[in-house]
Design a protein around this motif. Structure first.
Motif, PDB file in Angstrom:
ATOM      1  N   LEU A   1       0.820  -1.210   0.000  1.00 28.20           N
ATOM      2  CA  LEU A   1       0.000   0.000   0.000  1.00 28.20           C
ATOM      3  C   LEU A   1       0.857   1.265   0.000  1.00 28.20           C
ATOM      4  O   LEU A   1       0.349   2.361  -0.247  1.00 28.20           O
ATOM      5  N   VAL A   2       2.138   1.130   0.290  1.00 29.50           N
ATOM      6  CA  VAL A   2       3.048   2.282   0.294  1.00 29.50           C
ATOM      7  C   VAL A   2       3.414   2.611  -1.147  1.00 29.50           C
ATOM      8  O   VAL A   2       3.941   1.769  -1.869  1.00 29.50           O
ATOM      9  N   GLN A   3       3.161   3.835  -1.554  1.00 34.21           N
ATOM     10  CA  GLN A   3       3.375   4.225  -2.948  1.00 34.21           C
ATOM     11  C   GLN A   3       4.851   4.378  -3.285  1.00 34.21           C
ATOM     12  O   GLN A   3       5.289   4.031  -4.370  1.00 34.21           O
ATOM     13  N   ASP A   4       5.624   4.887  -2.354  1.00 33.62           N
ATOM     14  CA  ASP A   4       7.041   5.132  -2.614  1.00 33.62           C
ATOM     15  C   ASP A   4       7.794   3.804  -2.536  1.00 33.62           C
ATOM     16  O   ASP A   4       7.955   3.225  -1.447  1.00 33.62           O
ATOM     17  N   ALA A   5       8.287   3.323  -3.664  1.00 35.06           N
ATOM     18  CA  ALA A   5       8.927   2.006  -3.716  1.00 35.06           C
ATOM     19  C   ALA A   5      10.193   1.961  -2.866  1.00 35.06           C
ATOM     20  O   ALA A   5      10.489   0.937  -2.233  1.00 35.06           O
ATOM     21  N   HIS A   6      10.940   3.048  -2.843  1.00 34.76           N
ATOM     22  CA  HIS A   6      12.186   3.050  -2.065  1.00 34.76           C
ATOM     23  C   HIS A   6      11.885   2.903  -0.576  1.00 34.76           C
ATOM     24  O   HIS A   6      12.514   2.087   0.125  1.00 34.76           O
ATOM     25  N   ILE A   7      10.936   3.714  -0.085  1.00 30.88           N
ATOM     26  CA  ILE A   7      10.556   3.620   1.330  1.00 30.88           C
ATOM     27  C   ILE A   7      10.010   2.228   1.638  1.00 30.88           C
ATOM     28  O   ILE A   7      10.386   1.598   2.635  1.00 30.88           O
TER      29      ILE A   7
END
Length: 946
Positions: free
Chosen positions: A849-855
């Motif tokens: 659900l986290v959009q930022d792939a790096h995070i």
């Protein structure tokens, strides 16, 4: 509701078969009984689902449940019927978890009865009978036991923390189902009667099905007060007198011929209606209304019991001549009643009934005074205090004893007297709580009003500020008129805080002198924070002046929550106890300084292992400080329901406390779902109050003799190293860039605020950061997304680092600590249980659900790596081949729930995605209720929220 005969085949043949099968329940062992009861409840729930919503029955049986729910969410959510089916599917799963819990509670009671039947009452774990038998068997003299009893004071404290997802209506349904199962255990029923009972059980489940599970509106504090009082009416009023009798019986059995005075050692406290920390809905009017509700609840209970007693004690003077002292007491009571003739003529010759009628008249006058408490002076005929009512009951008890009617006195009158002495006219002792920020603002306003300058007061951590506080505390108290003028000059918010203290003075006189417990100062950082509370108490008139030396009549309890504050605890208390006024106040209050220690925020601050070790160290150091200064330090344990917030098994938690730190005195918070789990049913309530009290008494009598609690330098050194490394790993993890974004996206953190579980907001002062987020939603959200990292993160790294340095010698030391150190064993056991509840596959889906792939990838890879490391390290310490194998009951309980929890977790992930990306408010509303139901379901499945 459809008539039962219209429900088809199962309603007739199926229920008859279930009723026939239930006939074996009385003869089954506890293990087989559990399987049989679970099967019975499963069949009945499926029967209700089949009649009400056939699609839900298929989901309950696991038939294509995931596909069915996914279709409903993605393709048909605009269809009202589809939305109803989805909600019902989720509600049914939540109901099933609740029914499982009821079955397990019923089985636990069955198991305890089996132990008592086979081995006797003194073989029952967690009982007074076992503790006293072991103590007597070890040669502990009666004088030592008598001394321990004189200090025994146990007080669970109900709090309004928003961790209870169940409404009172649902709790009442659960109680009916539990009692129905108890009835089915009896072998006396005919087949027809047994069928009727099964039918009634099915109706209870159907009514639960049709009761709203979710709160449609946020509960008011008044509703929370009613929720808390619910448990007293159902179980707790009667549980405490039975507890006292169990202890008395154990002492008589094991110390024959010895006399033991029985103090009122078990009472309840509450924060509901008095806890203002971050709750803007608790004000002076709410606190006053709460106290009146508490008073009315106790008085109504006593009236009910007195009516029952009056009906039973129909003893005539011809059958049982009574002593002259009773005649004299009755004459005084009749004269005081104002109606001696009518009372005597209504019950001629029945002297006990006459006396009880006089008591009832006075109690009715007391109730009338309570109902119009805000008007005029007390009714002259009313009881001035609970002590007077207890004294009247003692007159009857002593008269029965004098006439050789010991059993009547002990079984009929004494329990009611014990109720009155325990619950008084207030049911509970209400604590007040506020944080240092609010108290500080009020003190600064008082400084301006007192000093009459337009300048700014000194900083709260400065010597000048402390000097001003001590100077003001050293001045003679001013007149009420002077204090009132200064009070009226304060700004509204600050005036309301000071009014809280003024209310204590007034309501002690109107309700009960023991109506209040203490003032809890949350986020205490320094001694001057506590001195500030004393100054506000003085300003409100809560100081007494005995022989020209003033002291405070309201106990002030510092709450040390963060790891840094726990480490400063000895410094804070030493500085505080150096103030003469504080020492005088402590002496006047019984010679005990209570300190509250916080499990929740210390865990959020430093992780599970570091929190537990710092709490243990703080208690040890404060106990030594108290011994040095001649002041008894008692501890108030701020525990929550989840493991991360101190919610470990109560008996083991108490047994692991540092030697000598309990000394008979123990307070602990009971929050949300913990309250309903422990106190909703009579049998479990009686068990838990005895478990708590017997564990405290056992620790008091044994702890300083036990090797497992004696300080060991090498163990302490190892714990210090493990704690430091664990905290470093945990803090590095939660403070990394992107953590807040990850947590908000990969969990239902923000959506939890829509679940109307409590009146209090989830954040202090409206802040939106991890630092200001309360510990409850912090733990709740990590449990929902299956990471559960608040109960284990950092432990693996700590053990690995320890072994890297010490190698085999370190491994051998940790194994010895696991066998010999209770605090280390408790930590490792609870970490292992928490690890068993983690599901990395599903946790990864939440992370998606986290959009930022790096995070997303950075943080989840750390979770995954630390989890695998922690599993490996825990198994290296315990020698266990698999997670949870050492805890068969826990594992069986988890195994029964895991498939359904996993399914609901996956549905929750989809619901979160759909809810957050909805284009219209109508679409969001369509997903909102199923989403909240999924949160309820998972919380019910694990048995804990925050």
């Amino acid at each position: 509701m459809r008539p039962l005969h219209a429900l088809g085949h199962t309603a007739d043949d199926g229920l008859h078969k279930l009723a026939t099968a239930s006939a074996s329940l009385p003869t089954l062992s506890a293990e087989n009984y559990e399987h049989a009861v679970i099967d019975l409840l499963s069949q009945l729930l499926c029967d209700v689902a089949r009649a009400r919503q056939p699609e839900v029955e298929r989901a309950l049986r696991g038939e294509s449940a995931h596909e069915s729910m996914s279709e409903l969410m993605h393709e048909r959510m605009n269809d009202r019927t589809a939305r109803v089916v989805l909600r019902r599917m989720l509600q049914a799963q939540g109901m099933w978890f609740q029914l499982l819990s009821i079955a397990e509670q019923s089985t636990a009671m069955r198991r305890r009865r089996e132990i008592e039947i086979k081995g006797g009452y003194d073989r029952l774990p967690d009982s007074f009978a076992r503790v006293i038998a072991e103590v007597a068997g070890a040669g502990v003299p009666a004088a030592e036991v008598r001394h321990a009893l004189s200090h025994l004071k146990v007080r669970p404290v109900l709090t309004a923390h928003p961790t209870e997802a169940k409404r009172v209506t649902v709790l009442e349904s659960h109680r009916r189902i539990y009692r129905r199962l108890m009835e089915l255990e009896s072998p006396r029923w005919t087949p027809r009667e047994r069928y009727t009972l099964v039918l009634a059980l099915r109706n209870d489940i159907e009514l639960l099905w049709m009761s709203g599970e979710l709160r449609l509106e946020k509960p008011t504090v008044a509703q929370e007060v009613a929720w808390g009082l619910h448990f007293f009416g159902e179980t707790l009023f009667e549980a405490v007198p039975q507890l006292i009798d169990k202890l008395q019986s154990a002492l008589e059995r094991c110390y024959p011929g010895e006399r033991f005075d029985m103090p009122r050692f078990f009472q309840f406290g509450s924060w509901i209606g008095g806890d203002r920390d971050g709750n803007p809905f608790v004000d002076d009017s709410v606190t006053r209304a709460t106290l009146h509700e508490h008073r009315a609840a106790s008085l109504k209970r006593y009236r009910l019991r007195l009516v029952e007693l009056t009906q039973m004690l129909s003893i005539t003077s011809e059958a049982l001549p009574v002593p002259d002292s009773f005649h004299a007491a009755l004459a005084r009571a009749l004269t005081r009643s104002g109606e001696p003739g009518p009372i005597a003529s209504r019950n001629p010759g029945e002297l006990f009934r006459q006396h009880l009628t006089c008591i009832l008249r006075r109690l009715d006058a007391t109730l009338a005074d309570t109902n119009q408490a805000s008007h005029g002076s007390p009714v002259p005929a009313a009881y001035a205090s609970a002590d007077d009512l207890a004294a009247d009951l003692l007159v009857i008890e002593q008269a029965l004893l004098a006439t050789q009617s010991q059993q009547l006195a002990r079984m009929l009158v004494r329990p009611l007297r014990h109720e009155v002495e325990t619950f008084r006219f207030s049911t509970v002792q209400l604590d007040l709580r506020q944080n240092t920020t609010v108290i500080g603002e009020t003190l600064r306003a008082l400084w301006r009003a007192t000093c009459g300058t337009a300048g700014e007061p000194p900083a709260s951590d400065s010597p000048e500020w402390k000097a001003w506080l001590i100077g003001e505390l050293g001045k003679p108290s001013e007149s009420e008129a002077q204090r009132t003028r200064r009070f009226e000059s304060l700004p509204p918010d600050e005036a309301q805080t000071l009014q809280m203290f003024r209310t204590v003075l007034e309501m002690r006189q109107r309700v009960d002198r023991h109506a209040f417990g203490a003032f809890i100062l949350s986020m205490t950082h320094r001694a001057s924070d506590v001195l500030g509370v004393y100054l506000l108490a003085k300003e409100a008139g809560l100081f007494s002046d005995s022989l020209g030396t003033e002291s405070c009549t309201l106990p002030v309890v510092p709450l040390l929550e963060t790891i840094d504050d726990l480490r400063r605890a000895p410094e804070i208390l030493r500085e505080l106890l150096a103030v003469p006024m504080v020492r005088r106040s402590i002496r006047a209050q019984g010679g005990v300084q209570e300190v509250m220690i916080g499990y929740s925020d210390s865990n959020k601050d430093g992780g599970f292992l570091a929190s537990n070790w710092e709490l243990s160290k703080a208690q040890t150091k404060l106990k030594r400080l108290g011994d040095e200064l001649g002041v008894t330090i008692a501890f108030f344990h701020g525990r929550g329901g989840s493991v991360s917030r101190g919610g470990v098994p109560a008996g083991r938690a108490i047994a692991a406390l540092p030697a000598g730190s309990v000394n008979g005195r123990f307070r602990v918070t009971e929050q949300g779902e913990v309250v309903s789990f422990k106190y909703a049913n009579r049998g479990t309530a009686q068990y838990h109050v005895e478990l708590l009290a017997s564990s405290v008494l056992e620790h008091t009598l044994k702890s300083e003799r036990e090797d497992a609690l004696l300080p060991k330098g090498e163990f302490d050194e190892a714990m210090e190293a493990l704690s430091g490394a664990s905290r470093a790993a945990y803090v590095k993890f939660i403070e990394q860039p992107g953590m807040l974004a990850y947590f908000q996206a990969a969990s239902p953190l923000e959506e939890l605020s829509m679940l109307n579980m409590g009146s209090r907001p989830a954040r202090r002062f409206g802040a939106k950061s991890l630092e200001d987020l309360r510990a409850i939603p912090w733990v709740f959200a990590w449990a929902q997304n299956r990471h559960a990292l608040t109960g284990w993160y950092g432990v693996g790294s700590a053990i690995e680092g320890f072994l890297a340095v010490r190698q085999e010698r370190g491994a051998e030391l940790l194994r010895r600590m696991f066998d010999e150190s209770r605090v280390f064993r408790l930590v490792i056991d609870e970490v292992e249980k928490t690890l068993a509840q983690v599901n990395l596959v599903i946790a990864r889906e939440y992370a998606s659900l986290v959009q930022d792939a790096h995070i997303r990838d950075t943080i989840f890879s750390q979770v995954e790596a630390e989890y695998r490391l922690t599993v490996k390290m825990v198994q290296a310490v315990t020698g266990s081949a698999g997670l949870g194998t050492r805890f068969p009951k826990f594992s069986a309980r988890l195994l029964r729930r895991a498939p359904a929890i996993d399914l609901i977790s996956r549905q929750q992930i989809e619901l979160l995605r759909l809810y957050r990306t909805a284009e219209t408010e109508r679409q969001r509303r369509a997903y909102q209720v199923p989403l909240l139901l999924s949160i309820n379901c998972i919380a019910s499945g694990f048995g804990a929220t925050g």
